[in-house]
Design a protein around this motif. Structure first.
Motif, PDB file in Angstrom:
ATOM      1  N   SER A 222     -42.648  -3.818 -27.008  1.00 53.72           N
ATOM      2  CA  SER A 222     -42.236  -3.846 -25.594  1.00 53.72           C
ATOM      3  C   SER A 222     -40.717  -3.936 -25.439  1.00 53.72           C
ATOM      4  O   SER A 222     -40.178  -3.608 -24.379  1.00 53.72           O
ATOM      5  CB  SER A 222     -42.894  -5.026 -24.877  1.00 53.72           C
ATOM      6  OG  SER A 222     -42.371  -6.251 -25.360  1.00 53.72           O
ATOM      7  N   LEU A 223     -40.009  -4.380 -26.489  1.00 56.45           N
ATOM      8  CA  LEU A 223     -38.553  -4.540 -26.399  1.00 56.45           C
ATOM      9  C   LEU A 223     -37.815  -3.209 -26.280  1.00 56.45           C
ATOM     10  O   LEU A 223     -36.630  -3.181 -25.929  1.00 56.45           O
ATOM     11  CB  LEU A 223     -38.027  -5.302 -27.629  1.00 56.45           C
ATOM     12  CG  LEU A 223     -38.256  -6.815 -27.656  1.00 56.45           C
ATOM     13  CD1 LEU A 223     -37.785  -7.394 -28.975  1.00 56.45           C
ATOM     14  CD2 LEU A 223     -37.551  -7.497 -26.496  1.00 56.45           C
ATOM     15  N   ARG A 224     -38.496  -2.109 -26.586  1.00 56.24           N
ATOM     16  CA  ARG A 224     -37.831  -0.803 -26.558  1.00 56.24           C
ATOM     17  C   ARG A 224     -37.335  -0.454 -25.153  1.00 56.24           C
ATOM     18  O   ARG A 224     -36.406   0.361 -24.995  1.00 56.24           O
ATOM     19  CB  ARG A 224     -38.784   0.283 -27.086  1.00 56.24           C
ATOM     20  CG  ARG A 224     -39.887   0.667 -26.121  1.00 56.24           C
ATOM     21  CD  ARG A 224     -40.970   1.496 -26.787  1.00 56.24           C
ATOM     22  NE  ARG A 224     -41.868   2.077 -25.795  1.00 56.24           N
ATOM     23  CZ  ARG A 224     -42.803   1.410 -25.145  1.00 56.24           C
ATOM     24  NH1 ARG A 224     -42.962   0.105 -25.374  1.00 56.24           N
ATOM     25  NH2 ARG A 224     -43.575   2.013 -24.262  1.00 56.24           N
ATOM     26  N   ASN A 225     -37.938  -1.061 -24.112  1.00 56.81           N
ATOM     27  CA  ASN A 225     -37.549  -0.765 -22.730  1.00 56.81           C
ATOM     28  C   ASN A 225     -36.467  -1.708 -22.205  1.00 56.81           C
ATOM     29  O   ASN A 225     -36.041  -1.576 -21.059  1.00 56.81           O
ATOM     30  CB  ASN A 225     -38.781  -0.864 -21.808  1.00 56.81           C
ATOM     31  CG  ASN A 225     -39.854   0.136 -22.191  1.00 56.81           C
ATOM     32  OD1 ASN A 225     -39.546   1.257 -22.572  1.00 56.81           O
ATOM     33  ND2 ASN A 225     -41.111  -0.273 -22.115  1.00 56.81           N
ATOM     34  N   HIS A 226     -36.039  -2.678 -23.026  1.00 57.27           N
ATOM     35  CA  HIS A 226     -35.052  -3.657 -22.576  1.00 57.27           C
ATOM     36  C   HIS A 226     -33.626  -3.176 -22.872  1.00 57.27           C
ATOM     37  O   HIS A 226     -33.408  -2.281 -23.689  1.00 57.27           O
ATOM     38  CB  HIS A 226     -35.294  -5.010 -23.252  1.00 57.27           C
ATOM     39  CG  HIS A 226     -36.486  -5.732 -22.713  1.00 57.27           C
ATOM     40  ND1 HIS A 226     -37.766  -5.233 -22.801  1.00 57.27           N
ATOM     41  CD2 HIS A 226     -36.601  -6.925 -22.081  1.00 57.27           C
ATOM     42  CE1 HIS A 226     -38.618  -6.090 -22.245  1.00 57.27           C
ATOM     43  NE2 HIS A 226     -37.930  -7.126 -21.802  1.00 57.27           N
ATOM     44  N   SER A 227     -32.673  -3.827 -22.237  1.00 60.46           N
ATOM     45  CA  SER A 227     -31.264  -3.537 -22.501  1.00 60.46           C
ATOM     46  C   SER A 227     -30.889  -4.031 -23.896  1.00 60.46           C
ATOM     47  O   SER A 227     -31.604  -4.825 -24.498  1.00 60.46           O
ATOM     48  CB  SER A 227     -30.385  -4.231 -21.457  1.00 60.46           C
ATOM     49  OG  SER A 227     -30.507  -5.640 -21.600  1.00 60.46           O
ATOM     50  N   ALA A 228     -29.743  -3.590 -24.391  1.00 68.71           N
ATOM     51  CA  ALA A 228     -29.297  -3.978 -25.736  1.00 68.71           C
ATOM     52  C   ALA A 228     -29.121  -5.487 -25.834  1.00 68.71           C
ATOM     53  O   ALA A 228     -29.526  -6.112 -26.822  1.00 68.71           O
ATOM     54  CB  ALA A 228     -27.988  -3.266 -26.072  1.00 68.71           C
ATOM     55  N   GLU A 229     -28.535  -6.109 -24.797  1.00 71.09           N
ATOM     56  CA  GLU A 229     -28.333  -7.566 -24.797  1.00 71.09           C
ATOM     57  C   GLU A 229     -29.671  -8.296 -24.734  1.00 71.09           C
ATOM     58  O   GLU A 229     -29.882  -9.293 -25.424  1.00 71.09           O
ATOM     59  CB  GLU A 229     -27.464  -7.956 -23.592  1.00 71.09           C
ATOM     60  CG  GLU A 229     -27.205  -9.452 -23.438  1.00 71.09           C
ATOM     61  CD  GLU A 229     -26.473 -10.072 -24.622  1.00 71.09           C
ATOM     62  OE1 GLU A 229     -26.604 -11.292 -24.816  1.00 71.09           O
ATOM     63  OE2 GLU A 229     -25.785  -9.332 -25.366  1.00 71.09           O
ATOM     64  N   GLY A 230     -30.572  -7.793 -23.884  1.00 73.60           N
ATOM     65  CA  GLY A 230     -31.905  -8.401 -23.780  1.00 73.60           C
ATOM     66  C   GLY A 230     -32.663  -8.306 -25.097  1.00 73.60           C
ATOM     67  O   GLY A 230     -33.332  -9.257 -25.504  1.00 73.60           O
ATOM     68  N   ARG A 232     -31.333  -8.068 -28.100  1.00 75.03           N
ATOM     69  CA  ARG A 232     -30.691  -8.935 -29.087  1.00 75.03           C
ATOM     70  C   ARG A 232     -31.138 -10.396 -28.927  1.00 75.03           C
ATOM     71  O   ARG A 232     -31.494 -11.065 -29.899  1.00 75.03           O
ATOM     72  CB  ARG A 232     -29.167  -8.847 -28.941  1.00 75.03           C
ATOM     73  CG  ARG A 232     -28.382  -9.569 -30.046  1.00 75.03           C
ATOM     74  CD  ARG A 232     -26.942  -9.780 -29.654  1.00 75.03           C
ATOM     75  NE  ARG A 232     -26.794 -10.594 -28.463  1.00 75.03           N
ATOM     76  CZ  ARG A 232     -26.936 -11.921 -28.451  1.00 75.03           C
ATOM     77  NH1 ARG A 232     -27.257 -12.581 -29.559  1.00 75.03           N
ATOM     78  NH2 ARG A 232     -26.780 -12.596 -27.326  1.00 75.03           N
ATOM     79  N   LYS A 233     -31.149 -10.864 -27.667  1.00 78.03           N
ATOM     80  CA  LYS A 233     -31.534 -12.254 -27.405  1.00 78.03           C
ATOM     81  C   LYS A 233     -33.008 -12.493 -27.739  1.00 78.03           C
ATOM     82  O   LYS A 233     -33.367 -13.503 -28.362  1.00 78.03           O
ATOM     83  CB  LYS A 233     -31.266 -12.596 -25.935  1.00 78.03           C
ATOM     84  CG  LYS A 233     -31.368 -14.071 -25.632  1.00 78.03           C
ATOM     85  CD  LYS A 233     -30.937 -14.378 -24.203  1.00 78.03           C
ATOM     86  CE  LYS A 233     -31.026 -15.873 -23.934  1.00 78.03           C
ATOM     87  NZ  LYS A 233     -30.645 -16.205 -22.542  1.00 78.03           N
ATOM     88  N   ALA A 234     -33.865 -11.562 -27.330  1.00 75.81           N
ATOM     89  CA  ALA A 234     -35.306 -11.690 -27.595  1.00 75.81           C
ATOM     90  C   ALA A 234     -35.597 -11.637 -29.089  1.00 75.81           C
ATOM     91  O   ALA A 234     -36.416 -12.403 -29.608  1.00 75.81           O
ATOM     92  CB  ALA A 234     -36.071 -10.590 -26.865  1.00 75.81           C
ATOM     93  N   LEU A 235     -34.908 -10.732 -29.795  1.00 75.73           N
ATOM     94  CA  LEU A 235     -35.107 -10.608 -31.244  1.00 75.73           C
ATOM     95  C   LEU A 235     -34.663 -11.865 -31.971  1.00 75.73           C
ATOM     96  O   LEU A 235     -35.307 -12.299 -32.931  1.00 75.73           O
ATOM     97  CB  LEU A 235     -34.336  -9.398 -31.787  1.00 75.73           C
ATOM     98  CG  LEU A 235     -35.029  -8.041 -31.656  1.00 75.73           C
ATOM     99  CD1 LEU A 235     -34.080  -6.924 -32.051  1.00 75.73           C
ATOM    100  CD2 LEU A 235     -36.288  -7.991 -32.520  1.00 75.73           C
ATOM    101  N   SER A 236     -33.560 -12.464 -31.511  1.00 79.61           N
ATOM    102  CA  SER A 236     -33.057 -13.692 -32.139  1.00 79.61           C
ATOM    103  C   SER A 236     -34.081 -14.816 -32.027  1.00 79.61           C
ATOM    104  O   SER A 236     -34.383 -15.506 -33.003  1.00 79.61           O
ATOM    105  CB  SER A 236     -31.745 -14.111 -31.471  1.00 79.61           C
ATOM    106  OG  SER A 236     -31.285 -15.327 -32.028  1.00 79.61           O
ATOM    107  N   THR A 237     -34.646 -14.985 -30.820  1.00 82.81           N
ATOM    108  CA  THR A 237     -35.658 -16.029 -30.596  1.00 82.81           C
ATOM    109  C   THR A 237     -36.919 -15.756 -31.403  1.00 82.81           C
ATOM    110  O   THR A 237     -37.443 -16.642 -32.077  1.00 82.81           O
ATOM    111  CB  THR A 237     -36.015 -16.114 -29.094  1.00 82.81           C
ATOM    112  OG1 THR A 237     -34.827 -16.336 -28.353  1.00 82.81           O
ATOM    113  CG2 THR A 237     -36.985 -17.249 -28.836  1.00 82.81           C
TER     114      THR A 237
END
Length: 300
Positions: A222-230, A232-237
């Motif tokens: 689902s992260l493919r539709n998010h912004s680059a910053e979004g 990055r933050k989601a992937l870090s968590t």
């Protein structure tokens, strides 16, 4: 509490019988245990006192740190004391209590990790409905269900152990009372009971691990539709959560999802998930989380 047993106490073999190594074990694991308590206590106090860490993720992290500290306390102090003790005995009742406590807090950790993954799934995949779905009341109910589920699991494990008759050797080839070492000492055919143990503990470990893997795959997709910053933050968590999941579930699956056989490496594997993971969790969640680090700086 003793049932069908002529044995009133057990002797814990520990990690080793070498006197020199035992002194090293005492020093190393005392340091590990104190670091575990300090790290998890810091997270609990920081989340409890911080106004910025009020989201469901930190609500669940609070309970994960609490479960970590308690889980480590069920085994580490005994290992530390026995390292310098000549008489490494544990009474039958204390042994049964340790079985219950270890499985209760271990299962609690599993359920809280699932809740944290569910929280991330809702936050990333259903952002508009996040505050509605993950309300404070819902989070409290989910945690209560985790406590109840952990109690049911550990009670079932304890019931199985209480049915074992012990009439012969009482030396447990381990540093704490667990099901597999105790099954080896029972003076009866334990094949059926071992199947029940595997279908209980093993199933919880495997099913939970598969659920967590699927949830993270869905999140990553689902992260493919998010912004680059979004992203990055989601992937870090999610990376932090996934590291914890692998570190905890890997050893658990190795121990609890196989037939009634024990290996020399079992004790070291058990050290990893009973003492190692509770020590590493605070480091993983603080070092990779800017919000927690900032809240800790404000607290100090």
């Amino acid at each position: 509490m003793v049932m069908n047993s002529s044995v009133t106490e057990f002797i814990l073999f520990g990690l080793t019988q070498d006197a020199g190594k035992q002194k090293a074990i005492f020093a190393v694991f005392l340091m590990f245990y104190l670091a575990t308590l300090l790290g998890n206590f810091l997270i609990v106090v920081t989340i409890k006192t911080s106004r910025t860490l009020g989201s469901p993720m930190y609500f669940f992290l609070f309970y994960l740190s609490f479960a970590d500290a308690c889980f480590s306390t069920t085994t580490a102090p005994r290992l530390i004391v026995d390292a310098l003790s000549q008489k490494k005995t544990i009474s039958y009742n204390e042994c049964m209590t340790q079985v219950f406590a270890a499985h209760f807090f271990g299962c609690m950790e599993i359920f809280v990790l699932i809740l944290m993954a569910f929280d991330r799934y809702v936050a990333i995949c259903k952002p508009l409905r996040y505050t509605t779905i993950m309300s404070r009341q819902v989070c409290c109910v989910l945690v209560i269900l985790s406590w109840v589920g952990s109690c049911i699991h550990s009670s079932a494990q304890l019931f199985l152990v209480l049915r074992l008759p012990f009439c012969g050797p009482n030396v447990i080839d381990h540093y704490f009372c667990d099901l597999q070492p105790l099954l080896k000492l029972a003076c009866m055919d334990t094949y059926a009971i071992n199947l029940l143990v595997v279908s209980n503990s093993g199933a919880i470990c495997m099913v939970s691990f598969i659920i967590l893997l699927i949830s993270y795959v869905v999140i990553l997709y689902s992260l493919r539709n998010h912004s680059a910053e979004g992203r990055r933050k989601a992937l870090s968590t999610c990376t932090s959560h996934f590291i914890v999941v692998v570190l905890f579930f890997g050893p658990c699956i190795f121990i609890y999802t196989r037939p009634a056989t024990t290996f020399p490496i079992d004790k070291m594997v058990a050290v990893f998930y009973t003492i190692g993971t509770p020590l590493l969790n605070p480091l993983i969640y603080t070092l990779r989380n800017a919000e927690v680090k900032n809240a800790m700086k404000k607290l100090w």
